[in-house]
Design an enzyme around this catalytic site. Structure first.
Site, PDB file in Angstrom:
ATOM      1  N   ALA A  38       0.830  -1.205   0.000  1.00  0.00           N
ATOM      2  CA  ALA A  38       0.000   0.000   0.000  1.00  0.00           C
ATOM      3  C   ALA A  38       0.866   1.258   0.000  1.00  0.00           C
ATOM      4  CB  ALA A  38      -0.945   0.005   1.202  1.00  0.00           C
ATOM      5  N   LYS A  39       1.944   1.236   0.760  1.00  0.00           N
ATOM      6  CA  LYS A  39       2.867   2.377   0.809  1.00  0.00           C
ATOM      7  C   LYS A  39       3.457   2.641  -0.570  1.00  0.00           C
ATOM      8  CE  LYS A  39       6.197   5.139   2.548  1.00  0.00           C
ATOM      9  NZ  LYS A  39       6.045   6.405   3.181  1.00  0.00           N
TER      10      LYS A  39
END
Length: 192
Positions: A62-63
């Site tokens: 997600a980062k």
């Protein structure tokens, strides 16, 4: 490993120093619900938005996806200001319009003052954007997915590093576009 009293999460953050000090980081968590519930009080102390993204590893994924959008957006902001300057428009007025219009974004708010005031305050590195884009390229290959905007962004960051800006703040990469356009973007915005 709950039986052994051990569990693991990955929990990368989004946000710079001021967001951390104000407890406003975004935390992307990979792990299980039980582990997330267990560490929630710690995450809430530094974050206004901690989300469980899936199993271990999902926080880091997600980062990277978040950083892909950030890196594309930063280059888009720089291109917009170089185009406006090349057309003879006032960059400070352009910022005022974009910041309240549909072109507004967190990256506009973060990098436009650095560019217009020519301060380029260090909060990150071009090299970090390149590292993230390489990892995103790996994820895209793994997913068998073409990402043309990501590819263009990766090329833009590599070009900045080739001009000696690898250890510079990403906002300073505007110098690559300025050199190509034969303009310098600046405007009076007061203190940044």
């Amino acid at each position: 490993c709950w039986g052994a009293g051990i569990t693991y999460i990955d929990a990368p953050v989004s946000g710079t120093g001021p967001y951390a000090w104000e407890g406003k980081l975004t935390v992307m968590v990979g792990g299980d619900t039980r582990a997330m519930d267990y560490v929630r009080p710690l995450l809430d102390a530094v974050s206004m938005n901690a989300k469980l993204m899936g199993p271990v590893g999902s926080g880091n994924t997600a980062k990277l996806i978040n950083n892909m959008v950030k890196d594309i957006n930063q280059l888009g902001v720089m291109e917009a200001f170089v185009l406006a300057a090349k057309l003879g428009m006032d960059p400070a007025s352009m910022y005022a319009v974009m910041s309240t219009g549909s072109g507004g974004s967190r990256q506009l708010e973060r990098i436009a003052p650095k560019i217009l005031n020519r301060t380029f305050e260090q909060t990150s590195f071009v090299d970090t954007n390149i590292k993230d884009q390489n990892l995103i390229g790996w994820l895209a290959d793994k997913a068998e997915l073409a990402l043309p905007l990501r590819d263009a962004a990766a090329s833009g960051w590599i070009k900045a590093a080739e001009m000696g800006l690898g250890r510079a703040d990403p906002s300073e990469a505007i110098k690559v576009l300025e050199a190509e356009a034969g303009v310098e973007v600046s405007g009076n915005m007061g203190t940044s």
